[in-house]
Write an enzyme that holds these catalytic residues in place. Sequence first.
Site, mmCIF file in Angstrom:
data_model
loop_
_atom_site.group_PDB
_atom_site.id
_atom_site.type_symbol
_atom_site.label_atom_id
_atom_site.label_comp_id
_atom_site.label_asym_id
_atom_site.label_seq_id
_atom_site.Cartn_x
_atom_site.Cartn_y
_atom_site.Cartn_z
ATOM 1 N N GLY A 1 -16.216 3.654 36.241
ATOM 2 C CA GLY A 1 -15.241 2.874 35.796
ATOM 3 C C GLY A 1 -14.975 1.425 35.726
ATOM 4 O O GLY A 1 -14.585 0.672 34.859
ATOM 5 N N ASP B 1 -8.219 4.222 46.736
ATOM 6 C CA ASP B 1 -9.329 5.028 46.691
ATOM 7 C C ASP B 1 -9.530 5.724 47.850
ATOM 8 O O ASP B 1 -10.283 6.654 48.149
ATOM 9 C CB ASP B 1 -10.622 4.151 46.645
ATOM 10 C CG ASP B 1 -10.965 3.696 45.231
ATOM 11 O OD1 ASP B 1 -10.306 4.003 44.250
ATOM 12 O OD2 ASP B 1 -11.718 2.425 45.175
ATOM 13 N N LYS C 1 -8.404 8.753 38.033
ATOM 14 C CA LYS C 1 -9.705 8.541 38.844
ATOM 15 C C LYS C 1 -10.923 9.193 38.273
ATOM 16 O O LYS C 1 -10.886 9.826 37.363
ATOM 17 C CB LYS C 1 -9.481 8.480 40.178
ATOM 18 C CG LYS C 1 -8.525 7.477 40.829
ATOM 19 C CD LYS C 1 -8.959 6.121 40.458
ATOM 20 C CE LYS C 1 -7.789 5.052 40.909
ATOM 21 N NZ LYS C 1 -7.999 3.661 40.567
ATOM 22 N N ARG D 1 -7.487 13.439 41.074
ATOM 23 C CA ARG D 1 -7.755 13.449 42.513
ATOM 24 C C ARG D 1 -6.548 14.058 43.008
ATOM 25 O O ARG D 1 -6.769 14.751 43.983
ATOM 26 C CB ARG D 1 -8.123 12.019 42.907
ATOM 27 C CG ARG D 1 -9.447 11.720 42.948
ATOM 28 C CD ARG D 1 -9.581 10.339 43.622
ATOM 29 N NE ARG D 1 -10.913 9.947 43.561
ATOM 30 C CZ ARG D 1 -11.397 9.054 43.555
ATOM 31 N NH1 ARG D 1 -10.798 8.030 43.943
ATOM 32 N NH2 ARG D 1 -12.858 8.546 43.277
HETATM 33 C C1 S3P Z 1 -11.506 -1.077 41.285
HETATM 34 C C2 S3P Z 1 -10.391 -0.906 41.118
HETATM 35 C C3 S3P Z 1 -9.590 0.154 41.183
HETATM 36 C C4 S3P Z 1 -10.420 0.997 42.217
HETATM 37 C C5 S3P Z 1 -11.801 1.367 41.754
HETATM 38 C C6 S3P Z 1 -12.443 0.001 41.820
HETATM 39 C C7 S3P Z 1 -12.160 -2.419 41.021
HETATM 40 O O1 S3P Z 1 -9.585 0.889 40.179
HETATM 41 O O2 S3P Z 1 -9.847 2.631 42.152
HETATM 42 O O3 S3P Z 1 -12.559 2.394 42.667
HETATM 43 O O4 S3P Z 1 -13.392 -2.913 41.473
HETATM 44 O O5 S3P Z 1 -11.441 -3.355 40.369
HETATM 45 P P1 S3P Z 1 -8.185 0.611 39.111
HETATM 46 O O6 S3P Z 1 -8.191 -0.910 38.674
HETATM 47 O O7 S3P Z 1 -8.081 1.519 38.145
HETATM 48 O O8 S3P Z 1 -6.901 0.488 40.323
#
Ligand code: S3P
Length: 447
Positions: A98, A324, A351, A355
């Site tokens: 993501g 996380d 996620k 989760r």
């Molecule tokens: C991340 C932000 C978080 C986190 C992901 C990594 C990042 O996600 O859960 O594992 O590197 O900016 P969200 O922006 O959806 O909260």
Amino acid sequence: MNTLRPLLSRPARALEGSVAAPGDKSVSHRALMFGALAVGETRIEGLLEGDDVLATAQALRALGAGVERLGEGAWRVSGRGVGGLIEPGDVLDLGNSGTSARLLMGILATHPFTTLLTGDASLRSRPMIRVMEPLERIGATFAPREGGRMPLAITGTAEPVPIEYALPVPSAQVKSAVLLAGLAAPGRTSVIEREPSRDHSERMLRHFGAEVTVEELGDGRRRVSVVGQPELRGAKVSIPGDISSAAFVLVAAAIVPGSRVTVQGVGVNPLRAGVIETLREMGADITLANLREEGGEPVADITCIHAPLKGVDVPPARAPRMIDEYPILAAAAACAEGTTRMRGLKELRVKESDRLAAIARGLAAVGAKVEEGEDWLAVRGAGAPPKGDARIAVNLDHRIAMAFLVLGMASRAGIAVDDASPIETSFPRFASLMNGLGARIEGNAAP
Ligand code: S3P
């Protein structure tokens, strides 16, 4: 289609030893991306060589940046300058990641060509409207699947408009995407967050020479701004260890009697370290030593010694600082005495898997008492670990796999996961590192 790789975690004796945490995933993605947008050479030490970060590296190569591996964790990026990437010749496949998808969309929003983005079944089911919406205001156009899902096509604009955007969801990925798009816009691009999320982008953009300001607006809100069209200069970046990975090792020590484990070089950025605070409130014996700064991020060696845990209330305001870590916190809660209530967990539903549902289903299967609400979870610990003797469906979610393998170490009958391969996204060599400390994680076994 990959074949599933089951693993079984048998009850372990005391865990002992000292290990280095794998590189921080969030910081690793950013080091590669910002290096690609800088002029000149970026040298990275300690890069996480997990599948997610490798997907970012591959995508940046396809976009014309020079991305080379020099040795273990040592990488060189030859950047093309802000706005200097070129149209890729094929679809970019971002696997399970993501962060790769959303941050790259921010970058591509201001490159005037069309890029096709896809990923695995997990990534293709995750919401992208949250990034598309602000990026459209800046001038990008998107053609996604139904519901704003990937695969999607993004066409960037040659004339980006600077915006001020109030985040509707607490998300460092969305914040970072907007700031990255703002790099190419004239003037100031701002993001207003209701609750502060991880600030790795802000810290690293400054390190590469951008002007980033943070204004406190009262009641926890802040405005983060970047001044557009900077000359980013290649930099040296040293990646701290990932607290989100270290948390699995620390909780393993906290719940397996007789354990004492140190994880060296863990990033303890205050906007990431909520899990340490929570575990300490539960009674965990955790100490930080050798506090120092690496690459603009605070780093420490963290030792955890087994101690009995008790249930606590985890307030919703803490969620962005440990978002996380709920799967592994829930595993700790299942071994504690009393109820642990975790609230403000809506984001856990989107996620790598849902989760909240996965934790509740998994804990019930291993014999723990758990209640699930729309955005909360309550785990009723009996003061002893649950029985185990179950096989957990991982559904392409690395943290679900690792959380249940750790819980298996403390359980009476062991816990299996149906597929450990997603662990490669964030924590390569997880099983061998844990086994080196005394865990008994094995392939291809029941239950
Ligand atoms: C991340 C932000 C978080 C986190 C992901 C990594 C990042 O996600 O859960 O594992 O590197 O900016 P969200 O922006 O959806 O909260």
